[in-house]
Design a protein around this motif. Sequence first.
Motif, PDB file in Angstrom:
ATOM      1  N   LEU A 217       6.469   0.980  23.677  1.00 46.27           N
ATOM      2  CA  LEU A 217       5.873   1.335  22.396  1.00 46.27           C
ATOM      3  C   LEU A 217       5.223   0.108  21.785  1.00 46.27           C
ATOM      4  N   VAL A 218       4.111   0.313  21.130  1.00 43.21           N
ATOM      5  CA  VAL A 218       3.449  -0.735  20.362  1.00 43.21           C
ATOM      6  C   VAL A 218       3.636  -0.365  18.900  1.00 43.21           C
ATOM      7  N   LEU A 219       4.420  -1.184  18.208  1.00 36.70           N
ATOM      8  CA  LEU A 219       4.815  -0.891  16.831  1.00 36.70           C
ATOM      9  C   LEU A 219       4.329  -1.988  15.891  1.00 36.70           C
ATOM     10  N   PRO A 220       4.062  -1.627  14.633  1.00 36.41           N
ATOM     11  CA  PRO A 220       3.662  -2.660  13.682  1.00 36.41           C
ATOM     12  C   PRO A 220       4.821  -3.598  13.353  1.00 36.41           C
ATOM     13  N   MET A 221       4.484  -4.860  13.124  1.00 33.30           N
ATOM     14  CA  MET A 221       5.458  -5.825  12.631  1.00 33.30           C
ATOM     15  C   MET A 221       5.919  -5.348  11.247  1.00 33.30           C
ATOM     16  N   PRO A 222       7.090  -5.776  10.778  1.00 36.94           N
ATOM     17  CA  PRO A 222       7.565  -5.317   9.469  1.00 36.94           C
ATOM     18  C   PRO A 222       6.555  -5.531   8.336  1.00 36.94           C
ATOM     19  N   GLU A 223       5.854  -6.667   8.335  1.00 36.16           N
ATOM     20  CA  GLU A 223       4.859  -6.914   7.287  1.00 36.16           C
ATOM     21  C   GLU A 223       3.682  -5.947   7.407  1.00 36.16           C
ATOM     22  N   GLN A 224       3.264  -5.666   8.637  1.00 41.26           N
ATOM     23  CA  GLN A 224       2.171  -4.727   8.860  1.00 41.26           C
ATOM     24  C   GLN A 224       2.583  -3.324   8.432  1.00 41.26           C
ATOM     25  N   LEU A 225       3.823  -2.958   8.738  1.00 33.47           N
ATOM     26  CA  LEU A 225       4.332  -1.648   8.358  1.00 33.47           C
ATOM     27  C   LEU A 225       4.386  -1.511   6.837  1.00 33.47           C
ATOM     28  N   ALA A 226       4.822  -2.549   6.148  1.00 31.44           N
ATOM     29  CA  ALA A 226       4.871  -2.514   4.678  1.00 31.44           C
ATOM     30  C   ALA A 226       3.475  -2.288   4.104  1.00 31.44           C
ATOM     31  N   ALA A 227       2.468  -2.937   4.671  1.00 31.88           N
ATOM     32  CA  ALA A 227       1.089  -2.745   4.202  1.00 31.88           C
ATOM     33  C   ALA A 227       0.611  -1.327   4.485  1.00 31.88           C
ATOM     34  N   MET A 228       0.960  -0.784   5.645  1.00 31.59           N
ATOM     35  CA  MET A 228       0.580   0.596   5.972  1.00 31.59           C
ATOM     36  C   MET A 228       1.210   1.575   4.993  1.00 31.59           C
ATOM     37  N   LYS A 229       2.470   1.339   4.667  1.00 33.33           N
ATOM     38  CA  LYS A 229       3.168   2.208   3.710  1.00 33.33           C
ATOM     39  C   LYS A 229       2.502   2.144   2.345  1.00 33.33           C
ATOM     40  N   ARG A 230       2.158   0.938   1.903  1.00 31.45           N
ATOM     41  CA  ARG A 230       1.476   0.782   0.612  1.00 31.45           C
ATOM     42  C   ARG A 230       0.156   1.537   0.615  1.00 31.45           C
ATOM     43  N   ASP A 231      -0.640   1.346   1.668  1.00 30.29           N
ATOM     44  CA  ASP A 231      -1.946   2.000   1.764  1.00 30.29           C
ATOM     45  C   ASP A 231      -1.826   3.519   1.801  1.00 30.29           C
ATOM     46  N   ALA A 232      -0.766   4.012   2.422  1.00 35.60           N
ATOM     47  CA  ALA A 232      -0.560   5.458   2.539  1.00 35.60           C
ATOM     48  C   ALA A 232       0.084   6.056   1.291  1.00 35.60           C
ATOM     49  N   GLY A 233       0.610   5.201   0.416  1.00 40.04           N
ATOM     50  CA  GLY A 233       1.323   5.707  -0.765  1.00 40.04           C
ATOM     51  C   GLY A 233       2.692   6.228  -0.404  1.00 40.04           C
ATOM     52  N   TYR A 234       3.252   5.713   0.678  1.00 44.78           N
ATOM     53  CA  TYR A 234       4.536   6.178   1.193  1.00 44.78           C
ATOM     54  C   TYR A 234       5.675   5.300   0.714  1.00 44.78           C
ATOM     55  N   ASP A 235       6.785   5.899   0.403  1.00 44.22           N
ATOM     56  CA  ASP A 235       8.011   5.178   0.055  1.00 44.22           C
ATOM     57  C   ASP A 235       7.881   4.375  -1.237  1.00 44.22           C
ATOM     58  N   LEU A 236       7.112   4.917  -2.168  1.00 40.18           N
ATOM     59  CA  LEU A 236       7.015   4.289  -3.479  1.00 40.18           C
ATOM     60  C   LEU A 236       8.195   4.739  -4.323  1.00 40.18           C
ATOM     61  N   PRO A 237       8.630   3.926  -5.280  1.00 44.39           N
ATOM     62  CA  PRO A 237       9.817   4.286  -6.076  1.00 44.39           C
ATOM     63  C   PRO A 237       9.734   5.677  -6.723  1.00 44.39           C
ATOM     64  N   ASP A 238       8.556   6.077  -7.203  1.00 46.35           N
ATOM     65  CA  ASP A 238       8.454   7.384  -7.853  1.00 46.35           C
ATOM     66  C   ASP A 238       8.461   8.536  -6.863  1.00 46.35           C
ATOM     67  N   GLU A 239       8.346   8.257  -5.557  1.00 51.23           N
ATOM     68  CA  GLU A 239       8.374   9.297  -4.527  1.00 51.23           C
ATOM     69  C   GLU A 239       9.794   9.545  -4.009  1.00 51.23           C
ATOM     70  N   ARG A 240      10.711   8.655  -4.291  1.00 53.29           N
ATOM     71  CA  ARG A 240      12.072   8.799  -3.777  1.00 53.29           C
ATOM     72  C   ARG A 240      12.838   9.834  -4.578  1.00 53.29           C
ATOM     73  N   PRO A 241      13.689  10.595  -3.917  1.00 56.03           N
ATOM     74  CA  PRO A 241      14.473  11.586  -4.648  1.00 56.03           C
ATOM     75  C   PRO A 241      15.497  10.919  -5.567  1.00 56.03           C
ATOM     76  N   ALA A 242      15.726  11.525  -6.696  1.00 53.57           N
ATOM     77  CA  ALA A 242      16.726  11.004  -7.637  1.00 53.57           C
ATOM     78  C   ALA A 242      18.095  11.573  -7.286  1.00 53.57           C
ATOM     79  N   TYR A 243      19.105  10.735  -7.289  1.00 53.37           N
ATOM     80  CA  TYR A 243      20.452  11.172  -6.984  1.00 53.37           C
ATOM     81  C   TYR A 243      21.327  10.952  -8.197  1.00 53.37           C
ATOM     82  N   GLY A 244      22.289  11.857  -8.382  1.00 51.16           N
ATOM     83  CA  GLY A 244      23.284  11.677  -9.429  1.00 51.16           C
ATOM     84  C   GLY A 244      22.871  12.258 -10.679  1.00 51.16           C
TER      85      GLY A 244
END
Length: 102
Positions: free
Chosen positions: A75-102
Amino acid sequence: MPAAFARMRLFQAVRRFSQATRDWEQAVRYMTLPDERFDLTKVSARVYGTRDEALVIQAAAGLDSPELELTERRLVLPMPEQLAAMKRDAGYDLPDERPAYG
Protein backbone atom coordinates in the motif's frame (compact mmCIF):
# COMPACT_ATOMS: atom_id res chain seq x y z
CA MET A 1 -20.11 20.23 5.33
CA PRO A 2 -22.03 16.99 5.83
CA ALA A 3 -19.93 14.17 7.26
CA ALA A 4 -20.73 11.75 4.40
CA PHE A 5 -19.53 14.26 1.81
CA ALA A 6 -16.31 14.88 3.76
CA ARG A 7 -15.69 11.11 4.03
CA MET A 8 -16.16 10.76 0.27
CA ARG A 9 -13.74 13.63 -0.45
CA LEU A 10 -11.12 12.15 1.90
CA PHE A 11 -11.55 8.70 0.34
CA GLN A 12 -11.03 10.16 -3.15
CA ALA A 13 -8.00 12.20 -2.08
CA VAL A 14 -6.28 9.19 -0.51
CA ARG A 15 -7.12 7.00 -3.52
CA ARG A 16 -5.64 9.56 -5.93
CA PHE A 17 -2.56 9.90 -3.71
CA SER A 18 -1.99 6.17 -3.58
CA GLN A 19 -2.31 5.79 -7.34
CA ALA A 20 -0.29 8.87 -8.35
CA THR A 21 2.62 8.79 -5.87
CA ARG A 22 5.84 7.75 -7.53
CA ASP A 23 8.42 5.47 -5.89
CA TRP A 24 10.76 8.34 -5.03
CA GLU A 25 8.07 10.60 -3.55
CA GLN A 26 7.39 10.85 0.16
CA ALA A 27 4.82 8.32 1.38
CA VAL A 28 4.42 5.36 3.70
CA ARG A 29 4.88 2.10 1.85
CA TYR A 30 3.42 -0.80 3.75
CA MET A 31 3.26 -4.48 2.84
CA THR A 32 0.08 -5.97 4.23
CA LEU A 33 0.16 -9.14 6.31
CA PRO A 34 -2.07 -12.25 6.29
CA ASP A 35 -3.70 -11.38 9.65
CA GLU A 36 -4.97 -8.07 8.17
CA ARG A 37 -7.09 -9.64 5.43
CA PHE A 38 -10.42 -8.83 7.05
CA ASP A 39 -9.36 -6.18 9.56
CA LEU A 40 -8.30 -2.85 8.06
CA THR A 41 -7.98 -1.42 11.57
CA LYS A 42 -4.89 -3.58 12.14
CA VAL A 43 -3.13 -1.89 9.22
CA SER A 44 -4.27 1.48 10.54
CA ALA A 45 -2.85 0.73 13.99
CA ARG A 46 0.45 -0.51 12.61
CA VAL A 47 0.94 2.45 10.26
CA TYR A 48 -0.63 5.36 12.15
CA GLY A 49 -0.69 4.12 15.74
CA THR A 50 -4.49 4.24 15.89
CA ARG A 51 -7.28 2.05 14.56
CA ASP A 52 -9.23 5.14 13.47
CA GLU A 53 -7.79 5.38 9.96
CA ALA A 54 -9.42 2.28 8.41
CA LEU A 55 -11.10 4.49 5.77
CA VAL A 56 -7.64 5.64 4.65
CA ILE A 57 -6.47 2.03 4.35
CA GLN A 58 -9.63 1.09 2.45
CA ALA A 59 -9.12 3.95 -0.01
CA ALA A 60 -5.43 3.22 -0.58
CA ALA A 61 -6.24 -0.45 -1.20
CA GLY A 62 -8.98 0.43 -3.67
CA LEU A 63 -11.62 -1.48 -1.73
CA ASP A 64 -15.25 -0.43 -2.27
CA SER A 65 -16.24 -1.76 1.14
CA PRO A 66 -14.38 -2.37 4.41
CA GLU A 67 -15.82 -5.90 4.42
CA LEU A 68 -13.90 -6.90 1.28
CA GLU A 69 -10.76 -8.99 1.61
CA LEU A 70 -7.48 -7.09 1.69
CA THR A 71 -5.12 -9.37 -0.19
CA GLU A 72 -1.43 -9.16 0.61
CA ARG A 73 -0.04 -6.19 -1.30
CA ARG A 74 2.02 -3.06 -0.97
CA LEU A 75 0.00 0.00 0.00
CA VAL A 76 1.09 3.56 -0.68
CA LEU A 77 -0.25 5.68 2.16
CA PRO A 78 0.08 9.36 3.02
CA MET A 79 2.50 10.36 5.76
CA PRO A 80 0.69 11.59 8.91
CA GLU A 81 1.29 15.24 7.96
CA GLN A 82 0.00 14.63 4.43
CA LEU A 83 -3.05 12.85 5.83
CA ALA A 84 -3.79 15.76 8.18
CA ALA A 85 -3.71 18.16 5.21
CA MET A 86 -6.01 15.87 3.20
CA LYS A 87 -8.46 15.76 6.10
CA ARG A 88 -8.41 19.56 6.40
CA ASP A 89 -8.99 19.99 2.66
CA ALA A 90 -11.84 17.47 2.71
CA GLY A 91 -13.46 19.01 5.80
CA TYR A 92 -13.14 15.66 7.54
CA ASP A 93 -12.76 15.12 11.28
CA LEU A 94 -13.39 18.71 12.25
CA PRO A 95 -14.50 19.32 15.86
CA ASP A 96 -18.04 20.34 14.81
CA GLU A 97 -18.40 17.11 12.78
CA ARG A 98 -17.70 14.79 15.71
CA PRO A 99 -20.64 13.28 17.55
CA ALA A 100 -21.38 14.67 20.99
CA TYR A 101 -21.33 12.19 23.85
CA GLY A 102 -22.85 12.48 27.30
